[in-house]
Design a protein around this motif. Sequence first.
Motif, PDB file in Angstrom:
ATOM      1  N   MET A  53     -25.186  13.983 -45.641  1.00 20.72           N
ATOM      2  CA  MET A  53     -26.551  13.476 -45.572  1.00 20.72           C
ATOM      3  C   MET A  53     -27.174  13.899 -44.242  1.00 20.72           C
ATOM      4  N   PRO A  54     -28.268  14.640 -44.236  1.00 22.80           N
ATOM      5  CA  PRO A  54     -28.929  15.025 -42.990  1.00 22.80           C
ATOM      6  C   PRO A  54     -29.418  13.806 -42.204  1.00 22.80           C
ATOM      7  N   TYR A  55     -29.417  13.941 -40.904  1.00 22.44           N
ATOM      8  CA  TYR A  55     -29.829  12.867 -40.002  1.00 22.44           C
ATOM      9  C   TYR A  55     -30.844  13.423 -39.011  1.00 22.44           C
ATOM     10  N   THR A  56     -32.051  12.871 -39.012  1.00 22.59           N
ATOM     11  CA  THR A  56     -33.070  13.270 -38.032  1.00 22.59           C
ATOM     12  C   THR A  56     -32.842  12.458 -36.776  1.00 22.59           C
ATOM     13  N   VAL A  57     -32.586  13.154 -35.676  1.00 20.13           N
ATOM     14  CA  VAL A  57     -32.233  12.512 -34.415  1.00 20.13           C
ATOM     15  C   VAL A  57     -33.471  11.856 -33.805  1.00 20.13           C
ATOM     16  N   ASP A  58     -33.346  10.575 -33.501  1.00 17.03           N
ATOM     17  CA  ASP A  58     -34.417   9.800 -32.871  1.00 17.03           C
ATOM     18  C   ASP A  58     -34.118   9.719 -31.380  1.00 17.03           C
ATOM     19  N   PHE A  59     -34.930  10.376 -30.573  1.00 13.94           N
ATOM     20  CA  PHE A  59     -34.666  10.371 -29.130  1.00 13.94           C
ATOM     21  C   PHE A  59     -35.218   9.125 -28.444  1.00 13.94           C
ATOM     22  N   HIS A  60     -35.960   8.295 -29.157  1.00 14.61           N
ATOM     23  CA  HIS A  60     -36.442   7.038 -28.585  1.00 14.61           C
ATOM     24  C   HIS A  60     -35.342   5.979 -28.613  1.00 14.61           C
ATOM     25  N   THR A  61     -34.543   6.009 -29.663  1.00 12.29           N
ATOM     26  CA  THR A  61     -33.420   5.084 -29.810  1.00 12.29           C
ATOM     27  C   THR A  61     -32.164   5.928 -29.978  1.00 12.29           C
ATOM     28  N   VAL A  62     -31.415   6.128 -28.909  1.00 14.02           N
ATOM     29  CA  VAL A  62     -30.229   6.974 -28.950  1.00 14.02           C
ATOM     30  C   VAL A  62     -29.160   6.299 -29.813  1.00 14.02           C
ATOM     31  N   SER A  63     -28.669   7.037 -30.801  1.00 17.14           N
ATOM     32  CA  SER A  63     -27.691   6.496 -31.745  1.00 17.14           C
ATOM     33  C   SER A  63     -26.470   7.409 -31.816  1.00 17.14           C
ATOM     34  N   THR A  64     -25.312   6.803 -32.030  1.00 20.40           N
ATOM     35  CA  THR A  64     -24.077   7.570 -32.176  1.00 20.40           C
ATOM     36  C   THR A  64     -23.773   7.908 -33.637  1.00 20.40           C
ATOM     37  N   VAL A  65     -24.724   7.725 -34.529  1.00 23.70           N
ATOM     38  CA  VAL A  65     -24.525   8.037 -35.946  1.00 23.70           C
ATOM     39  C   VAL A  65     -23.986   9.458 -36.084  1.00 23.70           C
ATOM     40  N   GLY A  66     -22.855   9.584 -36.766  1.00 22.58           N
ATOM     41  CA  GLY A  66     -22.229  10.883 -36.988  1.00 22.58           C
ATOM     42  C   GLY A  66     -21.284  11.314 -35.878  1.00 22.58           C
ATOM     43  N   LEU A  67     -21.319  10.625 -34.755  1.00 26.79           N
ATOM     44  CA  LEU A  67     -20.522  11.024 -33.586  1.00 26.79           C
ATOM     45  C   LEU A  67     -19.468   9.980 -33.227  1.00 26.79           C
ATOM     46  N   GLU A  68     -19.311   8.972 -34.046  1.00 29.54           N
ATOM     47  CA  GLU A  68     -18.466   7.819 -33.728  1.00 29.54           C
ATOM     48  C   GLU A  68     -17.024   8.186 -33.385  1.00 29.54           C
ATOM     49  N   SER A  69     -16.486   9.263 -33.919  1.00 27.14           N
ATOM     50  CA  SER A  69     -15.087   9.615 -33.667  1.00 27.14           C
ATOM     51  C   SER A  69     -14.868  10.304 -32.318  1.00 27.14           C
ATOM     52  N   SER A  70     -15.930  10.599 -31.605  1.00 33.51           N
ATOM     53  CA  SER A  70     -15.806  11.221 -30.284  1.00 33.51           C
ATOM     54  C   SER A  70     -15.454  10.172 -29.235  1.00 33.51           C
ATOM     55  N   PRO A  71     -14.528  10.482 -28.329  1.00 30.39           N
ATOM     56  CA  PRO A  71     -14.207   9.536 -27.260  1.00 30.39           C
ATOM     57  C   PRO A  71     -15.352   9.357 -26.269  1.00 30.39           C
ATOM     58  N   VAL A  72     -16.320  10.252 -26.306  1.00 30.53           N
ATOM     59  CA  VAL A  72     -17.509  10.158 -25.435  1.00 30.53           C
ATOM     60  C   VAL A  72     -18.769  10.116 -26.308  1.00 30.53           C
ATOM     61  N   ALA A  73     -18.704   9.340 -27.392  1.00 30.86           N
ATOM     62  CA  ALA A  73     -19.784   9.296 -28.388  1.00 30.86           C
ATOM     63  C   ALA A  73     -21.130   8.939 -27.775  1.00 30.86           C
ATOM     64  N   ASP A  74     -21.174   7.967 -26.871  1.00 31.70           N
ATOM     65  CA  ASP A  74     -22.449   7.568 -26.266  1.00 31.70           C
ATOM     66  C   ASP A  74     -23.064   8.716 -25.472  1.00 31.70           C
ATOM     67  N   ALA A  75     -22.253   9.395 -24.670  1.00 29.19           N
ATOM     68  CA  ALA A  75     -22.760  10.512 -23.866  1.00 29.19           C
ATOM     69  C   ALA A  75     -23.174  11.686 -24.758  1.00 29.19           C
ATOM     70  N   LEU A  76     -22.392  11.954 -25.795  1.00 28.86           N
ATOM     71  CA  LEU A  76     -22.729  13.035 -26.727  1.00 28.86           C
ATOM     72  C   LEU A  76     -24.021  12.719 -27.472  1.00 28.86           C
ATOM     73  N   ALA A  77     -24.198  11.460 -27.849  1.00 23.41           N
ATOM     74  CA  ALA A  77     -25.443  11.044 -28.506  1.00 23.41           C
ATOM     75  C   ALA A  77     -26.630  11.231 -27.563  1.00 23.41           C
ATOM     76  N   GLY A  78     -26.429  10.982 -26.279  1.00 20.58           N
ATOM     77  CA  GLY A  78     -27.482  11.214 -25.298  1.00 20.58           C
ATOM     78  C   GLY A  78     -27.848  12.686 -25.197  1.00 20.58           C
ATOM     79  N   LEU A  79     -26.854  13.560 -25.220  1.00 21.66           N
ATOM     80  CA  LEU A  79     -27.126  15.004 -25.201  1.00 21.66           C
ATOM     81  C   LEU A  79     -27.878  15.441 -26.447  1.00 21.66           C
ATOM     82  N   ARG A  80     -27.452  14.921 -27.585  1.00 20.95           N
ATOM     83  CA  ARG A  80     -28.120  15.265 -28.845  1.00 20.95           C
ATOM     84  C   ARG A  80     -29.570  14.787 -28.827  1.00 20.95           C
ATOM     85  N   ALA A  81     -29.811  13.589 -28.315  1.00 22.27           N
ATOM     86  CA  ALA A  81     -31.172  13.051 -28.208  1.00 22.27           C
ATOM     87  C   ALA A  81     -32.005  13.870 -27.235  1.00 22.27           C
TER      88      ALA A  81
END
Length: 154
Positions: free
Chosen positions: A1-29
Motif C-alpha cells: 500500500m503506497p504511503y504519502t509522507v506527511d512532513f508536518h507529522t513525522v511518522s514511522t509507518v513502514g519503518l518500524e523494524s529499523s532500530p533508528v526508526a524515529d531518525a529514519l522517519a525524520g530523514l524521510r519527512a
Amino acid sequence: MPYTVDFHTVSTVGLESSPVADALAGLRANEARYFKNKYDHAFTVEPARNAKMAIDWVHGILKEERDIVIASPPLEATDFQIENIRMAYVFYQSGLPINVMYTDDDPTKRAVGFKLSEGMEVPAELASRFKFARQKSKLAGTIRGSYFNIKNKY
C-alpha cells in the motif's frame, strides 16, 4: 500500500523494524518537505516488496559504478520523475536512505546520495569509500551525507 509522507507529522509507518526508526522517519519527512516545497510533489513511498523495479535500479547502479552491495534489507522505496529528473529513493532497515538523481539530457546531473540517520553508524560497505559531511535539519536532527557522480548511462 503506497504511503504519502506527511512532513508536518513525522511518522514511522513502514519503518518500524529499523532500530533508528524515529531518525529514519525524520530523514524521510525531510525529503518529503524538500520535494513539496521545491516541486509541489507529494513524496509517496511503498513497501520494498512492491517497489522491486526502483530497488533493482538503485542496486544496479551501486554495483556497476562502485561495486557496492548494501547489506541491510530495504524497507521501502519510491521512484518518480520531476521535469527531466528521474529520482529514486530506497530506505533501509539500518537507517540508511540512498537516493539516485538521474537526468537523461545532462550527464553532469547524475548522482547517488547517501544519508545516515542520527545514531546510525556508517555501514561497512561505505565506511572506507566515502567521507560524510554533517548538516542540521529540524525534522531529522543531524544528517550525515555523502554522494558520488554517476558515470555510465542507465
